[in-house]
Design a protein around this motif. Structure first.
Motif, PDB file in Angstrom:
ATOM      1  N   VAL A 241       1.047  -0.811  -0.103  1.00 52.64           N
ATOM      2  CA  VAL A 241      -0.023   0.017   0.152  1.00 52.64           C
ATOM      3  C   VAL A 241       0.736   0.922   0.266  1.00 52.64           C
ATOM      4  CG1 VAL A 241      -1.602   1.651   0.732  1.00 52.64           C
ATOM      5  CG2 VAL A 241      -1.483  -1.044   1.211  1.00 52.64           C
ATOM      6  N   ARG A 313      -9.368  -4.429   5.537  1.00 61.85           N
ATOM      7  CA  ARG A 313     -10.125  -3.936   4.543  1.00 61.85           C
ATOM      8  C   ARG A 313     -11.705  -5.048   4.305  1.00 61.85           C
ATOM      9  NH1 ARG A 313      -8.989  -2.164  -2.144  1.00 61.85           N
ATOM     10  NH2 ARG A 313     -11.702  -1.454  -0.890  1.00 61.85           N
ATOM     11  N   VAL A 436      -7.452   2.205   1.675  1.00 59.06           N
ATOM     12  CA  VAL A 436      -5.930   3.096   1.631  1.00 59.06           C
ATOM     13  C   VAL A 436      -5.582   4.347   0.893  1.00 59.06           C
ATOM     14  CG1 VAL A 436      -4.707   2.667  -1.119  1.00 59.06           C
ATOM     15  CG2 VAL A 436      -5.590   0.231  -0.747  1.00 59.06           C
ATOM     16  N   GLN A 440      -2.491   5.730   2.738  1.00 59.57           N
ATOM     17  CA  GLN A 440      -1.054   7.048   2.541  1.00 59.57           C
ATOM     18  C   GLN A 440      -1.533   8.464   2.701  1.00 59.57           C
ATOM     19  OE1 GLN A 440      -3.114   6.597  -1.043  1.00 59.57           O
ATOM     20  NE2 GLN A 440      -1.903   4.881  -1.946  1.00 59.57           N
TER      21      GLN A 440
END
Length: 451
Positions: A241, A313, A436, A440
């Motif tokens: 990721v 997730r 995701v 980040q």
């Protein structure tokens, strides 16, 4: 004495297995016990063929048996060449696959699989890989001895998720492992596999090879437990990721456990418990880079507001609203007994005066859970939720870490927020597709901009 566990990618083929031998021979003076997973991907294939056979797809299942047979025999001959042991081991392995083919035929006839039969099939990967690894040591002149993991890893009979019998494992380790170590030999056994009373084959569940290593480490009072995998150690985020994720050289047991539970793939969440109880440090190394620093997991580590970011997730959010909660002693206990009854773990919990929300990692028994919860009030479900966890021993130490985390998320909606009782994990429930981007943003805020 140390315990060194090698994952599936670290024993994927002959070249990888030879790297395992190289690693261990440099540790012979430490008295290593070697624990290995199945050849990379083998367990998935084993379970898949069992399900296909039970569904009536016998031809496909038998083709998979032969593909696995060929793969294992190919690695045996690549490692051992024309040595006499190669033929002996090949015969043993081929006999195991003959038995597997007979099981597949039985599954087709029955039309269903039991948890016990699934464990019998799933255990084959580790039982075979450990024999191959032990033979590779001997072929290169090192005194390795294969140990059937079922003789050491004693469990109950809760198939597919067996619970270890710690006292019995300690006794079995004294009988089967310690004498070999005292003779300077290298015990090699499969992880993940155990046996219930009557020597019935069980497994500890997916990822259980790490757990096996930790249990054995505690049983023999090892000085260290080493987890050898395909990454450099524990990182500040999942490198798939966050390509720029940074190595964590030292992390506390509590932080590592939180990261494991909330999505970090390096460790099985239960791995650390036996080590914590005995105060045994756990190291994570890359088997392709044996000279790397790796990560040390110990009781103490530099106290940082944020150590790492984890994400998970495909979680399920269950919301219960009931006016009967207000000032009602024992209400929450009865609610959580529903999850206990259906053997379902709860990850994140938030409550108010008249509502409680929880996330579930495993929604297998969701229908029955919702039916039982309906007796308490109105129930709602969000099936496509995700979790991000910001982990750090100092996150609640009066710093701006929590505020900075919320600011970093920007427009991403947050549906639940929970600071763990230990104050080292700030967990946020968001939409699944936002996991995701959220990771980040958080990693950039706490690691990239800081550096």
């Amino acid at each position: 004495m140390i315990v060194a566990k090698f994952g599936g990618t670290s024993v994927a083929d002959a070249a990888a297995i030879n790297r395992v031998v190289d690693v261990i021979v440099n540790k012979q003076a430490s008295g290593p016990v070697v624990v290995v997973s199945a050849l990379g991907g083998a367990t998935n294939v084993l379970l898949d063929l069992a399900h296909k056979a039970a569904a009536g797809e016998l031809l496909a299942a038998l083709q998979m048996v032969e593909q696995l047979r060929d793969r294992h025999l190919r690695e045996v001959h690549a490692l051992l060449g024309s040595a006499p042991e190669a033929d002996e081991l090949a015969l043993e392995i081929s006999a195991s696959f003959d038995e597997l083919a007979h099981l597949a035929e039985a599954f087709r006839t029955l039309g269903y699989l039991t948890p016990r039969s699934l464990d019998t099939v799933a255990a084959l990967g580790e039982l075979l890989s450990s024999q191959i690894v032990a033979a590779a040591f001997r072929h290169r002149g090192y005194p390795a001895v294969w140990i059937d993991a079922r003789d050491v890893m004693k469990t109950n009979d809760f198939f597919t998720r067996a619970e270890p019998d710690v006292d019995a494992i300690a006794l079995a380790s004294q009988e089967h492992l310690l004498p070999l170590l005292q003779q300077g030999k290298i015990p090699v056994l499969g992880g993940f596999v155990g046996s219930a009373p009557g020597r019935v084959t069980t497994t500890l569940g997916r990822g259980g090879s790490d757990y096996s290593a930790s249990l054995i480490g505690a049983a023999i009072d090892a000085t260290a437990i080493e987890i050898w995998t395909d990454v450099d150690g524990m990182l500040t985020a999942d490198p798939r990721v966050i390509p720029g994720a940074q190595l964590i050289e030292r992390i506390s047991f509590d932080e590592a456990a939180e990261l494991a539970a909330f999505g970090a793939k390096v460790l099985h969440p239960a791995t650390i418990a036996p080590a914590v109880q005995r105060g045994i440090p756990v190291f994570v190394f890359n088997s392709r880079k044996p000279d790397g620093k790796g990560t040390m997991i110990a009781f103490d580590a530099p106290r940082l507001p944020v150590r790492a970011i984890a994400g998970k997730r495909s979680t399920t959010l269950v919301k219960l609203r009931s006016s009967r909660m207000l000032l009602a002693p024992g209400f929450l206990r009865r609610v959580f007994e529903v999850f206990e009854t259906h053997r379902t773990s709860v990850d994140v919990v938030t409550t108010s005066e008249v509502s409680v929300s929880v996330t579930l990692d495993d929604a297998t028994n969701l229908g029955a859970i919702l039916q039982d919860l309906a007796a308490f009030g109105d129930v709602a479900v969000e099936r496509r939720s995700g979790i991000v966890a910001i982990v750090g021993a100092g996150i609640a130490d009066g710093s701006r870490a929590i505020a900075d985390a919320l600011i970093a998320l920007g427009p991403i909606p947050v549906y639940m927020a929970s600071l763990s009782a230990t104050g080292i994990n700030f967990t946020l429930v968001i939409d699944d597709e936002q996991v995701v981007p959220a990771m980040q943003r958080l990693h950039a805020a706490f690691f990239e901009h800081a550096s």
